[in-house]
Design a protein around this motif. Structure first.
Motif, mmCIF file in Angstrom:
data_model
loop_
_atom_site.group_PDB
_atom_site.id
_atom_site.type_symbol
_atom_site.label_atom_id
_atom_site.label_comp_id
_atom_site.label_asym_id
_atom_site.label_seq_id
_atom_site.Cartn_x
_atom_site.Cartn_y
_atom_site.Cartn_z
ATOM 1 N N ALA A 296 83.560 -22.449 61.898
ATOM 2 C CA ALA A 296 83.629 -21.386 63.227
ATOM 3 C C ALA A 296 83.685 -20.177 62.793
ATOM 4 C CB ALA A 296 84.799 -21.922 63.882
ATOM 5 N N ALA A 297 84.080 -19.822 61.588
ATOM 6 C CA ALA A 297 84.347 -18.409 61.353
ATOM 7 C C ALA A 297 83.015 -17.901 60.574
ATOM 8 C CB ALA A 297 85.513 -18.218 60.306
ATOM 9 N N ARG A 298 82.034 -18.593 60.300
ATOM 10 C CA ARG A 298 80.807 -18.115 59.820
ATOM 11 C C ARG A 298 80.249 -16.990 60.491
ATOM 12 N NH1 ARG A 298 79.059 -22.595 57.253
ATOM 13 N NH2 ARG A 298 80.165 -21.887 55.464
ATOM 14 N N GLY A 299 80.269 -15.820 59.890
ATOM 15 C CA GLY A 299 79.514 -14.732 60.588
ATOM 16 C C GLY A 299 80.265 -14.047 61.677
ATOM 17 N N ALA A 300 81.552 -14.374 61.886
ATOM 18 C CA ALA A 300 82.277 -13.804 63.175
ATOM 19 C C ALA A 300 82.320 -12.540 63.047
ATOM 20 C CB ALA A 300 83.783 -14.690 63.332
ATOM 21 N N ASP A 301 82.527 -11.796 64.147
ATOM 22 C CA ASP A 301 82.908 -10.521 64.004
ATOM 23 C C ASP A 301 84.282 -10.198 63.691
ATOM 24 O OD1 ASP A 301 80.226 -9.027 65.219
ATOM 25 O OD2 ASP A 301 80.384 -10.906 66.471
ATOM 26 N N LEU A 302 85.060 -11.102 64.141
ATOM 27 C CA LEU A 302 86.570 -11.104 63.851
ATOM 28 C C LEU A 302 87.151 -12.261 63.456
ATOM 29 C CD1 LEU A 302 89.268 -9.461 63.784
ATOM 30 C CD2 LEU A 302 89.290 -9.871 66.207
ATOM 31 N N LEU A 303 87.892 -12.358 62.437
ATOM 32 C CA LEU A 303 88.702 -13.775 62.276
ATOM 33 C C LEU A 303 90.066 -13.418 61.972
ATOM 34 C CD1 LEU A 303 89.009 -16.635 61.231
ATOM 35 C CD2 LEU A 303 88.637 -15.871 59.077
ATOM 36 N N VAL A 304 90.923 -13.886 63.144
ATOM 37 C CA VAL A 304 92.410 -14.030 63.230
ATOM 38 C C VAL A 304 92.896 -15.130 62.324
ATOM 39 C CG1 VAL A 304 94.677 -13.464 64.535
ATOM 40 C CG2 VAL A 304 92.259 -12.297 65.215
ATOM 41 N N VAL A 305 93.307 -15.049 61.290
ATOM 42 C CA VAL A 305 93.530 -16.201 60.385
ATOM 43 C C VAL A 305 95.299 -16.453 60.082
ATOM 44 C CG1 VAL A 305 92.713 -15.164 58.425
ATOM 45 C CG2 VAL A 305 92.618 -17.605 58.703
ATOM 46 N N GLU A 306 95.559 -17.278 59.962
ATOM 47 C CA GLU A 306 97.158 -17.490 59.766
ATOM 48 C C GLU A 306 97.069 -17.386 57.975
ATOM 49 O OE1 GLU A 306 98.676 -20.508 57.529
ATOM 50 O OE2 GLU A 306 98.399 -22.006 59.133
ATOM 51 N N CYS A 307 98.082 -16.778 57.596
ATOM 52 C CA CYS A 307 98.470 -16.498 56.334
ATOM 53 C C CYS A 307 99.943 -16.791 55.874
ATOM 54 C CB CYS A 307 97.706 -15.179 55.695
ATOM 55 S SG CYS A 307 97.830 -14.985 53.869
ATOM 56 N N SER A 308 100.394 -17.914 56.035
ATOM 57 C CA SER A 308 101.696 -17.978 56.274
ATOM 58 C C SER A 308 102.789 -17.944 54.869
ATOM 59 C CB SER A 308 101.972 -19.825 56.440
ATOM 60 O OG SER A 308 101.425 -19.985 57.525
ATOM 61 N N THR A 309 101.916 -18.073 53.643
ATOM 62 C CA THR A 309 103.086 -17.847 52.512
ATOM 63 C C THR A 309 102.181 -17.063 51.529
ATOM 64 O OG1 THR A 309 102.440 -19.899 51.649
ATOM 65 C CG2 THR A 309 104.251 -19.710 52.903
ATOM 66 N N PRO A 310 103.120 -16.216 50.475
ATOM 67 C CA PRO A 310 102.316 -16.050 49.285
ATOM 68 C C PRO A 310 101.723 -17.249 48.562
ATOM 69 C CG PRO A 310 104.643 -15.234 49.281
ATOM 70 C CD PRO A 310 104.341 -16.192 50.514
ATOM 71 N N ASP A 311 100.785 -17.031 47.696
ATOM 72 C CA ASP A 311 100.362 -18.237 46.805
ATOM 73 C C ASP A 311 101.243 -19.184 46.276
ATOM 74 O OD1 ASP A 311 97.729 -17.289 47.474
ATOM 75 O OD2 ASP A 311 97.658 -16.286 45.594
#
Ligand code: ZN
Length: 271
Positions: free
Chosen positions: A186-201
């Protein structure tokens, strides 16, 4: 105006902090507002941000990615508000969400009875399977896709959403997910991706993403711009964009509550 405006009113996970509260988004596609993932306090934060000048009368559609309380609890607040005699709209209130949405609302009705019945508006609950979506009045559309996140007892699956304006520009919202082929596609080539990033590695949690995994996703999908959300306090406290920069060379912004992103990108926009 043909554009997407993505308002992030809740850039945190389940643990509220001053700058990062639970999920709350309002997405305007060619001017049509869609409430997205109304977690606890979402309606209040939308009102405080000036996004509900007509109050709940200005809300006709809600999208819910999954049924965890930090993404859906303010549905109770919304339905209770619609029971008040004061709101005047007669438009149907349409809520789209994953399979299990109707069962969840039925459980709430068992508890609250008629207090959750909108006084003047028909309530329409539409359960979406991944791939289901909706054409929007201005020529845009929203489509759902499957993501990989632990389900609760009612939910059939968890969803992400891809918004498209009338000019074909896209903004993608991950919902909650671990590494997910559906999200990458779904994100391939998107103009904007709002993506979760819950925790540090080092705190990587199954069913969620950390900077290394977001970086890997972005390197594959190459979205034009990335905004990071659903940050638990240890993630919010670090420089996530720098961590992702080790894997992906595109623009990345670490959201705080109150960030608005537009597609196409506006001059002077901070991110
Ligand atoms: Zn969740």
């Amino acid at each position: 105006m043909v554009m997407i405006r993505f308002h992030i009113l809740g850039a945190g996970g389940a643990l509220p902090t001053f700058s990062h509260n639970p999920a709350a988004y309002l997405v305007e596609v060619d001017g049509a507002p869609l409430v997205l993932d109304p977690g606890p306090g979402a309606l209040t934060r939308m009102a405080q941000a000036g996004l509900l000048p007509r109050g709940v009368d200005g809300i006709d559609r809600v999208l819910v990615s999954h049924l965890h309380p930090d993404h859906s609890l303010d549905l109770v607040a919304l339905l209770f508000a619609l029971h008040s005699p004061l709101p005047d709209s007669r438009a149907p209130m349409v809520i789209h969400g994953p399979g299990g949405l109707s069962a969840l609302v039925d459980r709430w009705r068992d508890i609250y009875g008629s207090w959750l019945e909108p006084r003047r508006r028909e309530l329409v609950l539409q359960e979406w399977r991944p791939g289901d979506g909706l054409d929007l009045p201005g020529g845009g559309a929203v489509e759902s896709f499957a993501v990989d996140h632990p389900q609760d007892r009612l939910a059939a699956h968890c969803l992400g959403f891809r918004f498209r304006d009338a000019a074909g520009r896209t903004a993608v919202y991950s919902g909650d997910t671990g590494p997910s082929a559906g999200l990458t596609a779904a994100a391939r080539g998107a103009d904007l991706l709002v993506v979760e990033c819950s925790t540090p590695d080092e705190l990587e949690t199954p069913g969620h993403l950390c900077p290394r995994e977001v970086g890997r996703l972005c390197a594959q999908a190459r979205p034009a711009r990335v905004a990071l959300t659903h940050q638990y306090p240890p993630a919010a406290a670090m420089d996530l964009a720098a961590a992702i920069g080790n894997h992906f060379d595109g623009p990345v912004v670490q959201a705080r509550d109150g960030l608005t992103l537009t597609v196409p990108h506006q001059n002077g926009e901070s991110a």
